[in-house]
Design an enzyme around this catalytic site. Structure first.
Site, short mmCIF file in Angstrom:
data_model
loop_
_atom_site.label_atom_id
_atom_site.label_comp_id
_atom_site.label_asym_id
_atom_site.label_seq_id
_atom_site.Cartn_x
_atom_site.Cartn_y
_atom_site.Cartn_z
N SER A 211 0.84 -1.19 0.00
CA SER A 211 0.00 0.00 0.00
C SER A 211 0.87 1.25 0.00
O SER A 211 2.04 1.19 0.40
CB SER A 211 -0.87 -0.04 1.26
OG SER A 211 -2.02 0.73 1.09
N CYS A 352 -4.45 10.03 26.36
CA CYS A 352 -3.53 10.04 27.49
C CYS A 352 -2.21 9.38 27.15
O CYS A 352 -1.83 8.39 27.77
CB CYS A 352 -4.17 9.36 28.68
SG CYS A 352 -5.69 10.17 29.14
C1 LIG Z 1 -5.50 -3.10 1.57
C2 LIG Z 1 -5.74 -3.86 0.32
C3 LIG Z 1 -6.10 -3.19 -0.84
C4 LIG Z 1 -6.21 -1.69 -0.93
O1 LIG Z 1 -5.02 -1.04 -0.66
P1 LIG Z 1 -4.93 0.54 -0.89
O2 LIG Z 1 -3.54 0.85 -0.51
O3 LIG Z 1 -5.92 1.18 -0.02
O4 LIG Z 1 -5.20 0.77 -2.33
C5 LIG Z 1 -6.37 -3.94 -1.96
N1 LIG Z 1 -6.28 -5.29 -1.94
C6 LIG Z 1 -5.95 -5.97 -0.84
C7 LIG Z 1 -5.90 -7.44 -0.88
C8 LIG Z 1 -5.66 -5.28 0.33
O5 LIG Z 1 -5.32 -5.96 1.42
#
Ligand SMILES: *Cc1c(COP(=O)(O)O)cnc(C)c1O
Length: 423
Positions: A211, A352
Site C-alpha cells: 500500500s 492520554c
Molecule cells: C488493503 C488492500 C487493498 C487496498 O489497498 P490501498 O492501498 O488502499 O489501495 C487492496 N487489496 C488488498 C488485498 C488489500 O489488502
C-alpha cells in the site's frame, strides 16, 4: 520561516478557498463543524464518484473498491453505482455492504484467516469471488463446498516483489503472512488442489504487493512473474491488487489512477497476456483519501520552551496513521485558508499518551488558537476505518457533501453506544 496557504491539490476536487471560509461541495466547513460538531469527517461526494469512475473506466469490468479504506452503507452504494465491485475482508465488512442493499454478486472476499462462518456466509450469499489465501482455508473449503453450487475463486500468490513502502504495508515479499509463495511451489500446489475440488472454479490469480506505492515499476515486475501462471493454467483473470499511493503533504506527487491503470495494462500486454484475460485491480486509498478531510476544534494551546502544543478534540483515535506509520499530514484553518501559515505548532490529540501526535510540526496562520477549527486534509482513507474507542472516545460523525447539501452518513457515537456492550 513559514509556509504558504494550503495546497489545493491536497483537498477534494470541489474545494473553494475563499477569504474567511473554505467550501467543499458548496458547503462551508465551519458551518458543518457547527452543525454536526467536531471531530467531523467530511467527504466530497463528487471526488469519490470521480475516482470510482476513473478506476472503472481504465480497468473496464472488474475494479473493486477496497472497503477497508473507508466503509459505510452510503460508500458501498456509491462505489457500486459507479460500476465497482467491493472488497471485504471480514464478516463485519461483508455485513455492512450487504445491509446497504448491494448484491452479493458485487462482493469479493479476502482474508488470511477466514473463519468457518465467514466462508459459509460468502458461499451461501453467492459472492462474486473468494480469494483463497492458505492451505488451511482450502481444507475448510473442501468440507464446505459441494458440486451443487459453484464458488468462484482466485488464488492469492506472493510474487516475491519488494515494493518501496512502509514495512507494515508491504505484502509482496516472500516473508509475509499473505498468500501462497510462487518460488516455493506452494502456489502451484494450491491451484492443483483447488482444481480437484468439485464446486470450486479457479478463475485466476491475485497479487497485492502493498500500500501507499508511488512507483508503478513494482506492479510491472509482478506482472512478469504472474504471466507464467496464467498462461500455463489457461486462466482468464488476473488481479493486480491495490496499493496506489496518494500525496499527503505539500510537494508529494502520486500517479493518477488512470496513469497507474494504463501502465499496468500496457505491461500486461508487453509480457504477453492475451486481451481476453480479465485484468482487475482493487484500489482503496486512491479512491477515498483525497476525498475526505477531518475538522477538529482547538481546545488548548500550551507553549513550552521547545515548541507550542496545540491540542484538538480528536487524535490517534480518529487518525492512527501518524502513530502507526509515522505518516505526515498538513493542517490549515478553514476560516483563513488563504493566509500564510506562519505559526509552527505540534498538533496533538486529547488521548492520554505523549505519542498522540497528529502532526509533529504543523503550520497554521497566526490567527489560529483556542476555539479555532483546524482541518487536516487527505484523511479519507484509513482514518475513520481505523478509528478506535481508545480512552472510551466516541467515534466522529461522517458527512457527505454535494451541490451545497450535506447529508449525515454515519452519526457521531454516543456514550450510550459505548455502554451498550456492558453486561
Ligand atoms: C488493503 C488492500 C487493498 C487496498 O489497498 P490501498 O492501498 O488502499 O489501495 C487492496 N487489496 C488488498 C488485498 C488489500 O489488502
Amino acid at each position: 520561516m513559514g509556509q504558504g496557504p494550503i495546497e489545493k491539490s491536497l483537498l477534494p476536487d470541489t474545494t473553494v478557498l475563499a477569504h474567511g471560509e473554505t467550501l467543499i461541495g458548496g458547503v462551508s466547513l465551519t458551518e458543518l463543524a457547527k452543525e454536526f460538531g467536531t471531530p467531523l469527517f467530511v467527504y466530497d461526494e463528487a471526488t469519490l464518484r470521480a475516482r470510482c469512475q476513473e478506476a472503472a473506466q481504465i480497468f473496464s469490468d472488474g475494479v473493486a473498491f477496497a472497503s477497508k479504506s473507508f466503509l459505510c452503507g452510503a460508500m458501498a452504494r456509491l462505489a457500486v453505482e459507479e460500476g465497482l465491485y467491493i472488497d471485504v475482508a471480514t464478516e463485519g465488512e461483508m455485513d455492512i455492504v450487504l445491509r446497504s442493499g448491494v448484491s452479493a454478486q458485487r462482493v469479493i472476499v479476502h482474508g488470511n484467516n477466514k473463519s468457518d462462518n465467514e466462508l459459509r456466509r460468502a458461499y451461501d450469499e453467492g459472492v462474486h469471488r473468494l480469494i483463497v489465501d492458505n492451505f488451511d482455508e482450502i481444507d475448510r473449503l473442501e468440507k464446505l463446498v459441494t458440486s451443487e453450487k459453484v464458488l468462484h475463486c482466485l488464488v492469492r500468490v506472493t510474487p516475491g516483489v519488494e515494493a518501496h513502502t512502509h514495512e507494515f504495508v508491504r505484502t509482496g515479499q516472500e516473508d509475509t503472512k499473505f498468500g501462497f509463495s510462487i518460488n516455493s511451489g506452494a502456489a502451484r500446489e494450491a491451484i492443483d488442489r483447488l482444481k480437484s475440488i468439485a464446486g470450486i472454479r479457479v478463475h485466476g490469480i491475485h497479487a497485492h504487493i502493498g500500500s501507499q506505492i508511488f512507483e508503478v515499476d513494482a506492479y510491472l515486475e509482478t506482472l512478469a512473474i504472474l504471466a507464467e501462471f496464467v498462461f500455463e493454467d489457461g486462466f482468464d483473470e488476473l488481479c493486480v491488487g491495490g496499493g496506489l499511493g496518494v500525496a499527503y503533504t505539500t510537494g508529494e506527487v502520486a500517479p493518477t489512477i488512470t496513469e497507474w491503470g494504463e501502465q499496468v495494462r500496457q505491461a500486461a500486454w508487453a509480457v504477453g497476456f492475451p486481451a481476453s484475460v480479465r485484468l482487475t485491480a482493487e484500489p482503496g486509498r486512491a479512491i477515498t483519501a483525497q476525498a475526505g478531510v477531518t475538522v477538529y476544534k482547538v481546545g488548548a494551546v500550551k507553549p513550552v520552551s521547545q515548541r507550542t502544543y496545540m491540542a484538538v478534540d480528536g487524535g490517534m483515535s480518529d487518525n492512527p496513521r501518524p502513530v502507526l506509520y509515522g505518516s505526515g499530514y498538513e493542517a490549515f484553518d478553514p476560516s483563513y485558508p488563504l493566509a500564510e501559515r506562519t505559526q509552527a505548532v505540534r498538533l496533538v490529540g486529547k488521548h492520554c499518551e505523549s505519542g498522540d501526535v497528529l502532526i509533529d510540526e504543523a503550520w497554521l496562520p497566526e490567527q489560529t488558537g483556542v476555539e479555532s477549527f483546524v482541518v487536516t486534509p487527505v484523511t479519507g482513507a484509513y482514518g475513520y476505518s481505523m478509528a478506535s474507542n481508545y480512552n472510551r472516545s466516541t467515534r466522529p460523525a461522517v458527512v457527505f457533501v454535494l451541490n451545497g447539501e450535506a447529508r449525515l452518513v454515519l452519526r457521531r457515537e454516543t456514550v450510550d453506544d459505548l455502554a451498550r456492550l456492558e453486561v
